[in-house]
Design an enzyme around this catalytic site. Sequence first.
Site, mmCIF file in Angstrom:
data_model
loop_
_atom_site.group_PDB
_atom_site.id
_atom_site.type_symbol
_atom_site.label_atom_id
_atom_site.label_comp_id
_atom_site.label_asym_id
_atom_site.label_seq_id
_atom_site.Cartn_x
_atom_site.Cartn_y
_atom_site.Cartn_z
ATOM 1 N N ASP A 45 0.840 -1.203 0.000
ATOM 2 C CA ASP A 45 0.000 0.000 0.000
ATOM 3 C C ASP A 45 0.878 1.256 0.000
ATOM 4 O O ASP A 45 0.356 2.375 -0.059
ATOM 5 C CB ASP A 45 -1.023 -0.019 1.143
ATOM 6 N N SER A 46 2.199 1.073 0.007
ATOM 7 C CA SER A 46 3.118 2.194 -0.238
ATOM 8 C C SER A 46 2.816 2.841 -1.580
ATOM 9 O O SER A 46 3.233 3.972 -1.840
ATOM 10 C CB SER A 46 4.577 1.708 -0.225
ATOM 11 N N ASP A 84 -0.936 -6.314 -0.167
ATOM 12 C CA ASP A 84 -1.317 -5.687 1.101
ATOM 13 C C ASP A 84 -2.831 -5.558 1.219
ATOM 14 O O ASP A 84 -3.505 -5.126 0.270
ATOM 15 C CB ASP A 84 -0.741 -4.261 1.154
ATOM 16 N N LYS A 112 -0.904 -9.553 3.150
ATOM 17 C CA LYS A 112 -0.189 -9.003 4.307
ATOM 18 C C LYS A 112 -1.092 -8.047 5.052
ATOM 19 O O LYS A 112 -1.811 -7.252 4.428
ATOM 20 C CB LYS A 112 1.084 -8.284 3.834
ATOM 21 N N GLU A 114 -1.233 -5.486 8.805
ATOM 22 C CA GLU A 114 -0.407 -4.816 9.811
ATOM 23 C C GLU A 114 -1.041 -4.898 11.192
ATOM 24 O O GLU A 114 -2.217 -4.547 11.347
ATOM 25 C CB GLU A 114 -0.253 -3.323 9.457
ATOM 26 N N GLU A 181 9.456 -3.697 10.389
ATOM 27 C CA GLU A 181 9.862 -2.402 9.808
ATOM 28 C C GLU A 181 10.373 -1.447 10.886
ATOM 29 O O GLU A 181 9.690 -1.220 11.907
ATOM 30 C CB GLU A 181 8.643 -1.793 9.064
HETATM 31 O O1 KIV Z 1 3.527 -1.077 1.605
HETATM 32 C C1 KIV Z 1 4.699 -1.453 1.527
HETATM 33 O O2 KIV Z 1 5.410 -1.232 0.554
HETATM 34 C C2 KIV Z 1 5.243 -2.190 2.658
HETATM 35 C C3 KIV Z 1 6.734 -2.340 2.725
HETATM 36 C C4 KIV Z 1 7.324 -1.084 3.200
HETATM 37 C C5 KIV Z 1 7.147 -3.496 3.554
HETATM 38 O O3 KIV Z 1 4.521 -2.606 3.508
#
Ligand code: KIV
Length: 264
Positions: A45-46, A84, A112, A114, A181
Amino acid sequence: MTKISVSRLAKMKQENEKITCITAYDASFAAIFDQAGIQVLLIGDSLGMVLQGHDSTLPVTVDDIQYHTQSVARSASNALIISDLPFMSYATPQQSYQNAAILMRAGANMVKLEGGAWLAESVKGLVERGIPVCGHLGLTPQSVNVFGGYKVQGREDDQADLLIRDALMLEKSGIQLLVLECVPVPLAARVSKALQIPVIGIGAGSETDGQILVMHDAFGISAGFCPKFSKNFLIETGDIRSAVALYKEQVENGSFPSSEHSFY
Ligand code: KIV
């Protein structure tokens, strides 16, 4: 080359082979990373920050991740693809099942999410329903407003102990990979030793089982800020394919991340 599986990643940890991961959002870069032998591609989600220009990951939607997962999945045939679950898309176990199903149908091999022990029920339920899960602890960017900024986590003893308990609880619930992280090197080393599953670090030092970077940071093309823990591999090589190969080589031989990219 055969498709990378979660059991292959587990074996790499057992055999002390470092795992190299990077974010990917489109078919062209995904093909370059895949051909370079990168084991894991993350549709992170970056993308809210590096593609869309937001100042956090919070505006990212399941539709956004679905779209980019489809693009990556079309050209990455070897790497394990992780997508994500974005902010508030897994607030309840039911929501996590529905949204993870969308991402798996888009081509993800794993999702993934969080957070710590509060996710135990969702993780267990997802795995029981056939969806592999990657955890994410330490600086979890979806909680930036709770942290009051993008700050190193786990510096205090009680924070560090809580993070270890969360990691063990997530492992017990069924996660098969953990992203850690922005935590101090000794804490990342403790977590990596305490868990059977591979721990992938970003800003967590070189003692984790593997590394991940946001691709724009690895090429030094992120707009504005470039985090201390990242390195511009493109500037050293002048060519994208060579930059990717150098990143993989330095993760494998332990020279990246060095102390200048780590927190103590
Ligand atoms: O969203 C993302 O790119 C991430 C990485 C920083 C691990 O979660």
